[in-house]
Scaffold this motif. Structure first.
Motif, PDB file in Angstrom:
ATOM      1  N   ASP A   6      25.764  21.954  45.062  1.00  0.00           N
ATOM      2  CA  ASP A   6      27.191  22.254  45.002  1.00  0.00           C
ATOM      3  C   ASP A   6      27.502  23.291  43.921  1.00  0.00           C
ATOM      4  N   ALA A   7      26.823  23.183  42.781  1.00  0.00           N
ATOM      5  CA  ALA A   7      27.074  24.150  41.703  1.00  0.00           C
ATOM      6  C   ALA A   7      26.685  25.563  42.140  1.00  0.00           C
ATOM      7  N   ASP A   8      25.595  25.656  42.866  1.00  0.00           N
ATOM      8  CA  ASP A   8      25.150  26.957  43.371  1.00  0.00           C
ATOM      9  C   ASP A   8      26.200  27.539  44.311  1.00  0.00           C
ATOM     10  N   LEU A   9      26.691  26.712  45.240  1.00  0.00           N
ATOM     11  CA  LEU A   9      27.670  27.197  46.195  1.00  0.00           C
ATOM     12  C   LEU A   9      28.982  27.568  45.491  1.00  0.00           C
ATOM     13  N   ARG A  10      29.373  26.780  44.508  1.00  0.00           N
ATOM     14  CA  ARG A  10      30.573  27.105  43.734  1.00  0.00           C
ATOM     15  C   ARG A  10      30.417  28.460  43.052  1.00  0.00           C
ATOM     16  N   GLY A  11      29.237  28.702  42.479  1.00  0.00           N
ATOM     17  CA  GLY A  11      28.993  29.983  41.826  1.00  0.00           C
ATOM     18  C   GLY A  11      29.031  31.150  42.787  1.00  0.00           C
ATOM     19  N   ARG A  12      28.508  30.959  44.005  1.00  0.00           N
ATOM     20  CA  ARG A  12      28.522  32.035  44.997  1.00  0.00           C
ATOM     21  C   ARG A  12      29.957  32.390  45.385  1.00  0.00           C
ATOM     22  N   ILE A  13      30.779  31.371  45.576  1.00  0.00           N
ATOM     23  CA  ILE A  13      32.178  31.630  45.929  1.00  0.00           C
ATOM     24  C   ILE A  13      32.872  32.402  44.810  1.00  0.00           C
ATOM     25  N   ASP A  14      32.663  31.968  43.569  1.00  0.00           N
ATOM     26  CA  ASP A  14      33.286  32.658  42.434  1.00  0.00           C
ATOM     27  C   ASP A  14      32.814  34.108  42.344  1.00  0.00           C
ATOM     28  N   GLN A  15      31.537  34.331  42.586  1.00  0.00           N
ATOM     29  CA  GLN A  15      31.003  35.687  42.504  1.00  0.00           C
ATOM     30  C   GLN A  15      31.576  36.583  43.586  1.00  0.00           C
ATOM     31  N   ILE A  16      31.674  36.049  44.815  1.00  0.00           N
ATOM     32  CA  ILE A  16      32.259  36.835  45.902  1.00  0.00           C
ATOM     33  C   ILE A  16      33.709  37.178  45.578  1.00  0.00           C
ATOM     34  N   ALA A  17      34.462  36.166  45.123  1.00  0.00           N
ATOM     35  CA  ALA A  17      35.871  36.400  44.798  1.00  0.00           C
ATOM     36  C   ALA A  17      36.010  37.396  43.649  1.00  0.00           C
ATOM     37  N   GLY A  18      35.161  37.279  42.639  1.00  0.00           N
ATOM     38  CA  GLY A  18      35.223  38.203  41.519  1.00  0.00           C
ATOM     39  C   GLY A  18      34.899  39.629  41.942  1.00  0.00           C
ATOM     40  N   ALA A  19      33.861  39.778  42.769  1.00  0.00           N
ATOM     41  CA  ALA A  19      33.499  41.115  43.236  1.00  0.00           C
ATOM     42  C   ALA A  19      34.591  41.702  44.122  1.00  0.00           C
ATOM     43  N   LEU A  20      35.210  40.850  44.945  1.00  0.00           N
ATOM     44  CA  LEU A  20      36.286  41.324  45.810  1.00  0.00           C
ATOM     45  C   LEU A  20      37.494  41.760  44.984  1.00  0.00           C
ATOM     46  N   SER A  21      37.851  40.981  43.982  1.00  0.00           N
ATOM     47  CA  SER A  21      38.976  41.351  43.118  1.00  0.00           C
ATOM     48  C   SER A  21      38.693  42.653  42.378  1.00  0.00           C
ATOM     49  N   ALA A  22      37.453  42.807  41.899  1.00  0.00           N
ATOM     50  CA  ALA A  22      37.090  44.040  41.199  1.00  0.00           C
ATOM     51  C   ALA A  22      37.154  45.238  42.132  1.00  0.00           C
ATOM     52  N   ALA A  23      36.693  45.049  43.374  1.00  0.00           N
ATOM     53  CA  ALA A  23      36.722  46.144  44.332  1.00  0.00           C
ATOM     54  C   ALA A  23      38.155  46.492  44.719  1.00  0.00           C
ATOM     55  N   ALA A  24      39.019  45.443  44.792  1.00  0.00           N
ATOM     56  CA  ALA A  24      40.423  45.695  45.140  1.00  0.00           C
ATOM     57  C   ALA A  24      41.152  46.440  44.030  1.00  0.00           C
ATOM     58  N   ASP A  25      40.736  46.214  42.776  1.00  0.00           N
ATOM     59  CA  ASP A  25      41.228  46.971  41.619  1.00  0.00           C
ATOM     60  C   ASP A  25      42.751  46.982  41.544  1.00  0.00           C
ATOM     61  N   GLY A  26      43.354  45.792  41.589  1.00  0.00           N
ATOM     62  CA  GLY A  26      44.793  45.682  41.421  1.00  0.00           C
ATOM     63  C   GLY A  26      45.609  45.898  42.666  1.00  0.00           C
ATOM     64  N   ARG A  27      44.983  46.277  43.777  1.00  0.00           N
ATOM     65  CA  ARG A  27      45.734  46.484  45.007  1.00  0.00           C
ATOM     66  C   ARG A  27      46.167  45.132  45.588  1.00  0.00           C
ATOM     67  N   ASP A  28      46.899  45.167  46.698  1.00  0.00           N
ATOM     68  CA  ASP A  28      47.413  43.940  47.290  1.00  0.00           C
ATOM     69  C   ASP A  28      46.297  42.966  47.646  1.00  0.00           C
ATOM     70  N   LEU A  29      45.122  43.492  47.895  1.00  0.00           N
ATOM     71  CA  LEU A  29      44.000  42.634  48.253  1.00  0.00           C
ATOM     72  C   LEU A  29      43.646  41.659  47.140  1.00  0.00           C
ATOM     73  N   ALA A  30      43.924  42.012  45.910  1.00  0.00           N
ATOM     74  CA  ALA A  30      43.519  41.163  44.786  1.00  0.00           C
ATOM     75  C   ALA A  30      44.190  39.793  44.869  1.00  0.00           C
TER      76      ALA A  30
END
Length: 521
Positions: free
Chosen positions: A166-190
Motif C-alpha cells: 500500500d505504501a508503494d502504491l500511495r507513493g506512485r499516486i503522489d508522484q504522478i500527481a506531483g509530476a502532473l502538477s509540475a507539468a501543468a505549471d499553474g494552469r487549470d490542469l493543476a
C-alpha cells in the motif's frame, strides 16, 4: 521510488558531448557497409537503423529514474535490456561494443570499448500495434494473442516482494500527481490534478485489504513495465512485446494488472474499447484474476493520469485535459453489476453477440465474458482453439465447467463488474444454476436465448474457422431435443444479419447507448 515525469538532471562532465564521435561513426554509411542510415532519438536512447539491423545506444544522462552517466553503467544496462527482453526472441541479437583500435572506431572486434550498443533486428514500424490500431488494422485475434503472451509472461515473471504494498502504491499516486502538477505549471490542469490525487487515494484506501492480499499472493512481479501499443510489434504474425523497462526495477516491479492496464488504457484512448474488452477477457480466462478487477479502475486511472502528465509536459493541454478527464471518470462509482446469460444452439452466434455487447456493459473495459468453451479448454490444460477428445465433453467435465464458470462469475460480480455467461444453457440444471447465482449475489439477472433453426446452426458450424467451440453438425443434432427458450428469458431471432441481431439483443437487455457497440471481429 522514482518519479514518472522523466525530467533529466544536469548532465555530468562529459555527458552526451562525449558521445559525439560515436554518434558520427554510427551515422556514417561506411560503418554499415555503405547502407543508408536512419537515426531515431528518444528521451533515453539513440537508435541507428541500417539495412536489416538496428543499433541502440544509451544516452549518457542521469535522471531521477535512471543513471547512464558512465560507460560501465551503460554497458550493464545494455546487458540487462537483453535479459528482460528475452521473450522477444531474435528481435534482440547482441550487446556489442564500439571499440577504438589504432586510433579509429570499429563496430565490435578487439580494441578498447568506448561505447556499448544493443544490436537488434530491424522491423517495419508500420507493424507496431499502435500504428496498426490507428490504421484500423489491429484485429481481435491479435489483441487476444497479445493477452495470451502477457499472461504467460506474468506467470513466469519473478515475484518482487519489496514492491507493490500500500505504501508503494500511495507513493506512485503522489508522484504522478506531483509530476502532473509540475507539468501543468499553474494552469487549470493543476487544480484538476489535485482533485485526481484525492480521488485516487480514496480509491486506494477503499481497496487496502485487496492490495495487501495481492502483495501476499505474489501478484506483484517484475513485469514489462511499459506495455503501450508502441512497444509491441507483429513479428511472423504474432504480437511481440519489446523495449521492457531495464533501467529501474521499481518502475517494472508492479501489480500484474497495473502492467496490463497500460495496454488497455492505450486501446481505450484510441477508441477501441471493443479490443480492450476482448483482450482483458482473454487474459482473465487464462489467469482467473477476477478478484483483482476491483483495482482496475484505479490502475486505469493512474495510467490515464500519466498520459495527461506526458501531454501537459509537451504543452498539449487539450490532450492532457482529455486524459485527465478519463482518469477522473475512471474513479466514478460504477453502476450496479448485472448477471447476463446468452444461450442457444451451438452456432447460433452466442459468442459473437457476447463479444459485441460486452464493451457496452460498462464505462471502462465493459463486462466480463465467461465462455463455457474457453473454460472447458482451460480446465483441460489446452489452448482455447485446441480441439478436445470426446472425454473432454463427459458429464463429469460438464459439471466442472459449470462449477468453474459459477465460481469465476461470483468473484467478478463481487468486484462490482457486470458478468456475461456464454453457454448453450441446454438443460434445467444450467439454467437454475445461473439464476441461483444472481439471487445469492443480489444482482439483477437477464437471460437471452438466440433462436436459430438447427439447419442454419449446422451451416454456420461447418463454415467457421478455428474457434474455442468443438461443435459439429452431429453435436447440434443431439442438442435439438433440449433447445427451448427458458421461462422468463428474452428470445431473439438469430437468423438475420449480425448487426440486426446485436441491435435486437441490446434492446431486449435494455443496454444504454453510452457505450457504442462495435461488431468487428
Amino acid at each position: 521510488m522514482t518519479r514518472p515525469d522523466q525530467q533529466s538532471l544536469p548532465h555530468l562532465t562529459g555527458g552526451e558531448a562525449g558521445q559525439r564521435e560515436v554518434i558520427g561513426f554510427l551515422c556514417d554509411p561506411a560503418t554499415h557497409g555503405g547502407l543508408p542510415v536512419e537515426r531515431v532519438d528518444t528521451h533515453i536512447s539513440r537508435i541507428f537503423l541500417a539495412g536489416d539491423r538496428a543499433w541502440k545506444m544509451k544516452r549518457a544522462i542521469r535522471t531521477n529514474y535512471l543513471d547512464f552517466s558512465t560507460l560501465a553503467l551503460r554497458g550493464a544496462s545494455c546487458r540487462r535490456e537483453m535479459e528482460v527482453n528475452a521473450a522477444a526472441g531474435d528481435l534482440y541479437r547482441e550487446v556489442i561494443p564500439v571499440t577504438r583500435r589504432e586510433g579509429r572506431l570499429h563496430l565490435g572486434g578487439d580494441g578498447t570499448p568506448v561505447e556499448w550498443l544493443v544490436g537488434m533486428r530491424r522491423f517495419d514500424r508500420n507493424d507496431e500495434l499502435g500504428r496498426l490500431c490507428d490504421a484500423g488494422r489491429l484485429t481481435r485475434i491479435a489483441a487476444e494473442d497479445l493477452a495470451d503472451r502477457i499472461a504467460l509472461g506474468h506467470a513466469a515473471a519473478p515475484v518482487t516482494p519489496d514492491h507493490g504494498d500500500d505504501a508503494d502504491l500511495r507513493g506512485r499516486i503522489d508522484q504522478i500527481a506531483g509530476a502532473l502538477s509540475a507539468a501543468a505549471d499553474g494552469r487549470d490542469l493543476a487544480r484538476a490534478a489535485r482533485d485526481w490525487r484525492a480521488a485516487a487515494h480514496r480509491a486506494r484506501q477503499a481497496q487496502a485489504g485487496l492490495i495487501a492480499c495481492r502483495h501476499r499472493c505474489h501478484r506483484i512481479r517484475r513485469c514489462h513495465g511499459d506495455l503501450h501499443l508502441g512497444n509491441v510489434v507483429m513479428i511472423a504474425g504474432q504480437p511481440t512485446p519489446f523495449d521492457a523497462i531495464e533501467f529501474n526495477e521499481a518502475i517494472a516491479s508492479i501489480d500484474v494488472l497495473y502492467d496490463l492496464a497500460l495496454t488497455l488504457a492505450d486501446l481505450l484512448a484510441r477508441g477501441r474499447g471493443d479490443l480492450g474488452n476482448a483482450m482483458l477477457n482473454r487474459y482473465l480466462s487464462a489467469t482467473r484474476d477476477y478478484r483483482g478487477l476491483a483495482l482496475m479502475p484505479l490502475f486505469l486511472s493512474m495510467r490515464g493520469a500519466v498520459r495527461a502528465m506526458t501531454a501537459a509536459s509537451r504543452g498539449d493541454d487539450t490532450e492532457a485535459r482529455r486524459n485527465l478527464d478519463f482518469a477522473i471518470r475512471a474513479l466514478s462509482p460504477p453502476a450496479a453489476p448485472r448477471l447476463l446469460a446468452i444461450g442457444g444452439l451451438s452456432g447460433s452466434g452466442k459468442s459473437s453477440i457476447a463479444r459485441a455487447l460486452a464493451p457496452r456493459m460498462g464505462p471502462l473495459t465493459g463486462a466480463v465474458v465467461i465462455r463455457s468453451d474457453v473454460t472447458r479448454k482451460r480446465l483441460a490444460g489446452a489452448a482455447p482453439e485446441t480441439r478436445l477428445p470426446e472425454t473432454g465433453y463427459s458429464a463429469a467435465m460438464n459439471r466442472r465447467v459449470m462449477a468453474r464458470m459459477t465460481c469465476d462469475a461470483r468473484a467478478a460480480l463481487r468486484t462490482g463488474t457486470t458478468v456475461l455467461l456464454d453457454a448453450t444453457f441446454l438443460g434445467a440444471d444450467w439454467q437454475a444454476c445461473v439464476e441461483r447465482l444472481a439471487m445469492h449475489e443480489g444482482v439483477a439477472f437477464d437471460g437471452l436465448w438466440l433462436d436459430l433453426p438447427p439447419e442454419a446452426a449446422m451451416h454456420r458450424v461447418e463454415a467457421r474457422g478455428p474457434d474455442a467451440s468443438d461443435a459439429t453438425t452431429e453435436v447440434i443434432r443431439r442438442q435439438v431435443a433440449d433447445a427451448a427458450c427458458p421461462a422468463g428469458w428474452h428470445q431473439v431471432p438469430a437468423g438475420g444479419r449480425l448487426d440486426e441481431v446485436i441491435a435486437a439483443a441490446a434492446t431486449a437487455l435494455r443496454l444504454p447507448d453510452a457505450y457504442p457497440i462495435r461488431s468487428e471481429t
